[in-house]
Design a protein around this motif. Sequence first.
Motif, mmCIF file in Angstrom:
data_model
loop_
_atom_site.group_PDB
_atom_site.id
_atom_site.type_symbol
_atom_site.label_atom_id
_atom_site.label_comp_id
_atom_site.label_asym_id
_atom_site.label_seq_id
_atom_site.Cartn_x
_atom_site.Cartn_y
_atom_site.Cartn_z
ATOM 1 N N LYS A 12 1.212 -10.601 -1.195
ATOM 2 C CA LYS A 12 0.366 -11.641 -1.800
ATOM 3 C C LYS A 12 -0.221 -12.566 -0.736
ATOM 4 O O LYS A 12 -1.114 -13.359 -1.018
ATOM 5 N N SER A 516 5.645 -9.845 -9.877
ATOM 6 C CA SER A 516 5.179 -9.375 -8.566
ATOM 7 C C SER A 516 4.782 -7.899 -8.617
ATOM 8 O O SER A 516 3.877 -7.470 -7.922
ATOM 9 N N ALA A 519 1.303 -7.897 -10.062
ATOM 10 C CA ALA A 519 0.347 -8.406 -9.071
ATOM 11 C C ALA A 519 0.039 -7.330 -8.029
ATOM 12 O O ALA A 519 -1.117 -7.132 -7.643
#
Length: 569
Positions: A12, A516, A519
């Motif tokens: 990220k 996560s 994502a």
Amino acid sequence: MKYSKLFGKATKNKFKQASATSHQLLLQAGYIRQLSAGRFTLLPLGLKVNKKIEAIIRKEIDKIGAQELIVPTLHPIELWQQANRDKKFGASMMRVTDRNNAEFTLGATAEVIMLDLVKQFTPTYKDLPVNIYQFSQKFRDEARATGGLLRVREFIMKDGYSFHKNEKSLLKTYQKYWQAYLNIFNKFKLDTLVVESDNGAIGGSISHEFMVETPVGEDFVVKCDKCDYAANLETAQFLRQEINLKDAIKPFEIISQPEWVETMEDNVKHYKLPKTRFLKNVVYKDSDGTIVVGVIRGDLSVSKAKLAKVYGAKGDLEPATDKDLESIGTKYGWVHCWGHKAVYVGDLSLKTVRNFIGGLKEKDTDSTNVNYDRDFKCQMFGDIAEAQSDSTCAKCKQGRLKLLKCVEVGNIFNIGYTYSQAMDGFFIDKSGKPKHLYMGSYGIGLGRAMATIVEKHHDKNGIVWPKSVTPYMVHLIGLDLHEKLVLEKADSLYRHLKKKHISVLYDNRLEDSAGSKFADADLIGIPVRIVISKKSTEKGGFEYKVRSEKQFKILDLKSIVDTIVKFYS
Ligand SMILES: [Zn+2]
């Protein structure tokens, strides 16, 4: 592929050096890593996409009868010198010397190598046309390597070359490549604009580029708002507006002029006249040291590419330095429109104005009522001006030209006899006489294609790959995998899909949160996402979602395979 084992995972964290969206997303999603400026590693995911791109290109190019081969990357410099290509490429050519002091160049393109190869077979008219291509590493020492895979110093290119008995035969192959390229870019889901282009360092006559409009593009294309005319800015033609051709021609005069008047802006300020009324000079130096002065109307800019073409530059034209100007007896802002030891090239616009101001600037004087043909004449004359936004289209003579920022994703060159004449590239014709081969060349950069696809296919969360180039068909996310039943179902779906020849990236990590994992999946951009969790198993199956859509549906084992197959068919 189990994501837990994948080398090069998504992150990220943003990359500070990324200047283009595709650069940022490809880094973050784990497709590429930078080695040094303009040189990138394709990670396993990146290589998967690259191979898909390669396969699509190969299929279409094979279809038009081209044959794949591969030539060495190190090219003996002599071959490049024979065709004067080392000079044309100038500083962007990489040079290497071996232990015997033999000089090589790291291939930037391979026209001369392919011609040398074809020559070895002494082709006759019966062997023509020859149509060959390769996928190989190319090297260009770009001054500015920015934008990730969009502008690099080392890259994989599909470069094709064709050899013919004449231009008529070339044009048939040229058309086939044109159509093949449209098919290829269509599969990449890229809308291309095909534009006329300058051959630049490749040499030859007219050529075409396949352009994709995007704000990160570094090529400018002009497009008429009334007709179908579109061209690269380097070659775009436009009509010069006639300024004052009805005025009477006045006698040539030397007039006093304040010392501070040096630039075009100073002239406008002092004489209170528009830029169109002044003469302007732009000075370059050719690779053989010749100083070339482009003379143009004050409101226009000299196009280096057009100037090089009209003048017939031997190498890459470089802007003249203070020292160069000194060598012809002048300095910046004081260049005369005639009389220096230089080659003067005049633009068509010089014939659109009567009684120009300028041309003979000295400390406190200049000339006025200067008329082209009467008071001065350039050794060469032609179209050396760069088209501007709102210039009048030269084709329909009505429309206005619009400037678009584009990325060039492919090109086809009608090269002609440039290399065969320089390198004695012959074929034997029907009457048994040797004749020069007529050449074409055709390129697509694979990395740039990948980056351009990402520029056009992403959202705020990450990449959205078109089906044709996705690294895997399915991104399978396992949640609640510490529960034995869920884990078994996830593992068994993974095995089942693989058995059905559906490629899967399976996020089987135990410790990572659902958030996560989602994502990462969005960043990576595989078109189909399947989630298996405690919740989905309770509902009787798997959550199925298309990357570009918001809604998901619950599907069972049988219908999930059918749905995937249907999606990809
Ligand atoms: Zn037009």
